[in-house]
Design a protein around this motif. Sequence first.
Motif, mmCIF file in Angstrom:
data_model
loop_
_atom_site.group_PDB
_atom_site.id
_atom_site.type_symbol
_atom_site.label_atom_id
_atom_site.label_comp_id
_atom_site.label_asym_id
_atom_site.label_seq_id
_atom_site.Cartn_x
_atom_site.Cartn_y
_atom_site.Cartn_z
ATOM 1 N N THR A 82 -8.930 8.645 -5.979
ATOM 2 C CA THR A 82 -10.258 8.130 -5.643
ATOM 3 C C THR A 82 -10.774 8.607 -4.292
ATOM 4 O O THR A 82 -11.889 8.242 -3.906
ATOM 5 C CB THR A 82 -10.233 6.595 -5.644
ATOM 6 N N GLU A 83 -10.028 9.400 -3.559
ATOM 7 C CA GLU A 83 -10.492 9.827 -2.240
ATOM 8 C C GLU A 83 -11.676 10.795 -2.350
ATOM 9 O O GLU A 83 -11.872 11.455 -3.377
ATOM 10 C CB GLU A 83 -9.351 10.454 -1.445
ATOM 11 N N LYS A 126 -4.926 6.074 -4.629
ATOM 12 C CA LYS A 126 -5.737 6.424 -3.467
ATOM 13 C C LYS A 126 -6.108 7.906 -3.484
ATOM 14 O O LYS A 126 -7.231 8.280 -3.171
ATOM 15 C CB LYS A 126 -4.952 6.131 -2.180
ATOM 16 N N ARG A 127 -5.152 8.717 -3.852
ATOM 17 C CA ARG A 127 -5.385 10.165 -3.864
ATOM 18 C C ARG A 127 -6.434 10.556 -4.906
ATOM 19 O O ARG A 127 -7.225 11.460 -4.695
ATOM 20 C CB ARG A 127 -4.070 10.879 -4.148
ATOM 21 N N GLU A 184 0.811 -1.210 0.000
ATOM 22 C CA GLU A 184 0.000 0.000 0.000
ATOM 23 C C GLU A 184 0.843 1.259 0.000
ATOM 24 O O GLU A 184 0.312 2.357 -0.139
ATOM 25 C CB GLU A 184 -0.948 -0.021 1.190
ATOM 26 N N HIS A 212 0.218 3.098 -5.860
ATOM 27 C CA HIS A 212 -0.938 2.870 -5.002
ATOM 28 C C HIS A 212 -1.319 4.152 -4.273
ATOM 29 O O HIS A 212 -2.506 4.467 -4.127
ATOM 30 C CB HIS A 212 -0.643 1.749 -4.006
#
Length: 84
Positions: A65-66, A62-63, A53, A58
């Motif tokens: 889709t936050e 994440k950034r 992660e 990754h």
Amino acid sequence: MNEKRRTGRAALVAFLLCTLAAAVMLLGGPRRARRVFAPSALDPVPASSASAEQTPWHLAAKRVTEDRGEPTGRQAKVEVPSQL
């Protein structure tokens, strides 16, 4: 007569050298070892899921889709100008 023979011999040598060079070019020239780049060598697989992660890819995913606190997708309200 001796001069003609010398010129003919030089022309023959030049022709043979050009023919040899063309044959080498057509056959691919000298062979050398080629490097093989394996994706596993460029991006090693992490030993644990916790370290997986932390990979830059990754973290970037994440950034993206936050939650940003605004509705997205079909729930988002878009104002379209009347000119369109």
